[in-house]
Motif scaffolding. Structure first.
Motif, PDB file in Angstrom:
ATOM      1  N   ASN A  48       0.870  -1.170   0.000  1.00  0.00           N
ATOM      2  CA  ASN A  48       0.000   0.000   0.000  1.00  0.00           C
ATOM      3  C   ASN A  48       0.909   1.223   0.000  1.00  0.00           C
ATOM      4  OD1 ASN A  48      -1.776   2.058   0.398  1.00  0.00           O
ATOM      5  ND2 ASN A  48      -2.685   1.239   2.259  1.00  0.00           N
ATOM      6  N   TRP A  49       1.121   1.811  -1.169  1.00  0.00           N
ATOM      7  CA  TRP A  49       2.074   2.911  -1.308  1.00  0.00           C
ATOM      8  C   TRP A  49       1.580   4.193  -0.656  1.00  0.00           C
ATOM      9  CZ3 TRP A  49       6.811   1.748  -2.353  1.00  0.00           C
ATOM     10  CH2 TRP A  49       7.090   0.598  -3.088  1.00  0.00           C
ATOM     11  N   THR A  50       0.303   4.258  -0.280  1.00  0.00           N
ATOM     12  CA  THR A  50      -0.200   5.465   0.366  1.00  0.00           C
ATOM     13  C   THR A  50      -0.192   5.354   1.886  1.00  0.00           C
ATOM     14  OG1 THR A  50      -2.478   4.684   0.171  1.00  0.00           O
ATOM     15  CG2 THR A  50      -1.638   6.078  -1.612  1.00  0.00           C
ATOM     16  N   ALA A  51       0.075   4.169   2.417  1.00  0.00           N
ATOM     17  CA  ALA A  51       0.118   3.988   3.866  1.00  0.00           C
ATOM     18  C   ALA A  51       1.370   4.652   4.446  1.00  0.00           C
ATOM     19  CB  ALA A  51       0.115   2.500   4.220  1.00  0.00           C
ATOM     20  N   VAL A  52       1.240   5.149   5.650  1.00  0.00           N
ATOM     21  CA  VAL A  52       2.363   5.789   6.333  1.00  0.00           C
ATOM     22  C   VAL A  52       2.929   4.791   7.336  1.00  0.00           C
ATOM     23  CG1 VAL A  52       3.052   7.682   7.831  1.00  0.00           C
ATOM     24  CG2 VAL A  52       1.383   8.075   6.019  1.00  0.00           C
ATOM     25  N   GLY A  53       4.147   4.317   7.058  1.00  0.00           N
ATOM     26  CA  GLY A  53       4.756   3.324   7.926  1.00  0.00           C
ATOM     27  C   GLY A  53       5.985   3.813   8.662  1.00  0.00           C
ATOM     28  N   CYS A  54       6.464   5.002   8.318  1.00  0.00           N
ATOM     29  CA  CYS A  54       7.672   5.528   8.952  1.00  0.00           C
ATOM     30  C   CYS A  54       7.752   7.035   8.702  1.00  0.00           C
ATOM     31  CB  CYS A  54       8.908   4.809   8.406  1.00  0.00           C
ATOM     32  SG  CYS A  54       9.242   5.102   6.657  1.00  0.00           S
ATOM     33  N   GLY A  86      11.782   5.378  -0.964  1.00  0.00           N
ATOM     34  CA  GLY A  86      11.167   6.669  -1.252  1.00  0.00           C
ATOM     35  C   GLY A  86      10.938   6.901  -2.733  1.00  0.00           C
ATOM     36  N   LEU A  87      11.904   6.497  -3.559  1.00  0.00           N
ATOM     37  CA  LEU A  87      11.753   6.684  -5.000  1.00  0.00           C
ATOM     38  C   LEU A  87      10.655   5.801  -5.573  1.00  0.00           C
ATOM     39  CD1 LEU A  87      15.493   7.018  -6.101  1.00  0.00           C
ATOM     40  CD2 LEU A  87      13.761   8.828  -6.022  1.00  0.00           C
ATOM     41  N   PHE A  88      10.600   4.535  -5.123  1.00  0.00           N
ATOM     42  CA  PHE A  88       9.518   3.655  -5.577  1.00  0.00           C
ATOM     43  C   PHE A  88       8.166   4.211  -5.140  1.00  0.00           C
ATOM     44  CE2 PHE A  88      12.488   0.004  -6.258  1.00  0.00           C
ATOM     45  CZ  PHE A  88      12.038  -0.359  -7.512  1.00  0.00           C
ATOM     46  N   GLN A  96       6.302  13.889  -7.507  1.00  0.00           N
ATOM     47  CA  GLN A  96       7.713  14.248  -7.659  1.00  0.00           C
ATOM     48  C   GLN A  96       8.524  13.088  -8.239  1.00  0.00           C
ATOM     49  OE1 GLN A  96       8.832  15.471  -3.683  1.00  0.00           O
ATOM     50  NE2 GLN A  96       8.279  17.582  -4.108  1.00  0.00           N
ATOM     51  N   SER A  97       8.000  12.470  -9.294  1.00  0.00           N
ATOM     52  CA  SER A  97       8.698  11.348  -9.899  1.00  0.00           C
ATOM     53  C   SER A  97       9.237  11.698 -11.285  1.00  0.00           C
ATOM     54  CB  SER A  97       7.781  10.127  -9.974  1.00  0.00           C
ATOM     55  OG  SER A  97       6.645  10.402 -10.764  1.00  0.00           O
ATOM     56  N   ASP A  98       9.315  13.001 -11.581  1.00  0.00           N
ATOM     57  CA  ASP A  98       9.868  13.421 -12.865  1.00  0.00           C
ATOM     58  C   ASP A  98      11.375  13.140 -12.878  1.00  0.00           C
ATOM     59  OD1 ASP A  98      11.213  16.407 -12.306  1.00  0.00           O
ATOM     60  OD2 ASP A  98       9.615  15.811 -10.924  1.00  0.00           O
ATOM     61  N   PHE A 124      18.161  -1.126 -10.387  1.00  0.00           N
ATOM     62  CA  PHE A 124      17.952  -1.406 -11.802  1.00  0.00           C
ATOM     63  C   PHE A 124      16.458  -1.513 -12.115  1.00  0.00           C
ATOM     64  CE2 PHE A 124      17.453  -4.460 -15.311  1.00  0.00           C
ATOM     65  CZ  PHE A 124      18.072  -3.730 -16.316  1.00  0.00           C
ATOM     66  N   ARG A 125      15.702  -2.179 -11.243  1.00  0.00           N
ATOM     67  CA  ARG A 125      14.258  -2.306 -11.433  1.00  0.00           C
ATOM     68  C   ARG A 125      13.595  -0.919 -11.411  1.00  0.00           C
ATOM     69  NH1 ARG A 125      12.607  -7.025  -9.403  1.00  0.00           N
ATOM     70  NH2 ARG A 125      13.579  -6.551  -7.424  1.00  0.00           N
ATOM     71  N   PHE A 126      14.024  -0.083 -10.480  1.00  0.00           N
ATOM     72  CA  PHE A 126      13.466   1.273 -10.409  1.00  0.00           C
ATOM     73  C   PHE A 126      13.763   2.049 -11.690  1.00  0.00           C
ATOM     74  CE2 PHE A 126      14.260   5.767  -9.661  1.00  0.00           C
ATOM     75  CZ  PHE A 126      12.985   6.169  -9.324  1.00  0.00           C
ATOM     76  N   LEU A 127      15.023   2.028 -12.126  1.00  0.00           N
ATOM     77  CA  LEU A 127      15.401   2.769 -13.329  1.00  0.00           C
ATOM     78  C   LEU A 127      14.714   2.210 -14.565  1.00  0.00           C
ATOM     79  CD1 LEU A 127      19.201   3.408 -12.714  1.00  0.00           C
ATOM     80  CD2 LEU A 127      17.297   5.038 -12.518  1.00  0.00           C
ATOM     81  N   SER A 128      14.506   0.904 -14.595  1.00  0.00           N
ATOM     82  CA  SER A 128      13.779   0.301 -15.718  1.00  0.00           C
ATOM     83  C   SER A 128      12.353   0.827 -15.777  1.00  0.00           C
ATOM     84  CB  SER A 128      13.777  -1.224 -15.597  1.00  0.00           C
ATOM     85  OG  SER A 128      15.084  -1.727 -15.717  1.00  0.00           O
TER      86      SER A 128
END
Length: 178
Positions: A48-54, A86-88, A96-98, A124-128
């Motif tokens: 869940n990318w919108t959940a706040v865990g930290c 954070g980037l994922f 802010q993913s530009d 590598f997965r992120f950059l891909s």
């Protein structure tokens, strides 16, 4: 007075940065307690990318603070995990993913010094994912079709920047796939 307040805020920020650097490793990079070393920030399974865990998720800590991480391997490994997380997160939520913003944050990982094949594979997965988004005509994951048609995207500069980020990774450290 305004100038005193500004200098007070700057002084407080510097103290906070020193405190952050001193306790970063002790507090496991301020990552969620249930996120182990094996955790894979790039995998979409039940995340869940919108959940706040930290504090990174809530915005209490901002990624540029990683500039102040101690320059030892343990701290840098944690900083890379925080950065990738954070980037994922930004990529999946579309905030802010530009490419120019991502390039600025990417340097905080000090990737040419990374020797961990798991983190290199995640990077590598992120950059891909970034490359796929760019090739589909978007400079960020959350950009709409209407925004794509505008002159906002300097595609060539974005491609060069992404290739520069790819070149920071030591791919020879990845295990060979059969």
């Amino acid at each position: 007075t305004a100038p005193a307040t500004s200098s007070d805020e700057l002084g407080l920020r510097k103290v906070g940065e020193k405190l952050f650097a001193a306790v970063f490793v002790i507090h496991n990079g301020f990552l969620p307690l249930n996120e182990g070393v094996e955790a894979s920030p790039g995998e979409d399974t039940a995340v869940n990318w919108t959940a706040v865990g930290c504090p990174w998720d809530s915005g209490d800590l901002d990624l540029p603070l990683l500039y102040h991480v101690p320059q030892n391997e343990e701290a840098l490994q944690l900083a890379r995990r925080v950065l990738l997380r954070g980037l994922f997160r930004r990529q999946h939520v579309g905030i802010q993913s530009d490419v120019p913003t991502t390039v600025g944050l990417w340097a905080l990982g000090r990737w040419p010094r990374c020797r961990d094949p798991v983190l290199i594979a995640e990077a590598f997965r992120f950059l891909s994912n970034c490359w796929k988004s760019l090739r589909c005509g978007r400079s960020s994951v959350g950009q709409s079709d209407a925004e794509v048609s505008g002159p906002k995207v300097d595609r060539l500069a974005d491609e060069e920047a992404l290739f520069g980020m790819f070149s920071d990774l030591e791919f020879f450290r990845l295990p060979a796939k059969e």
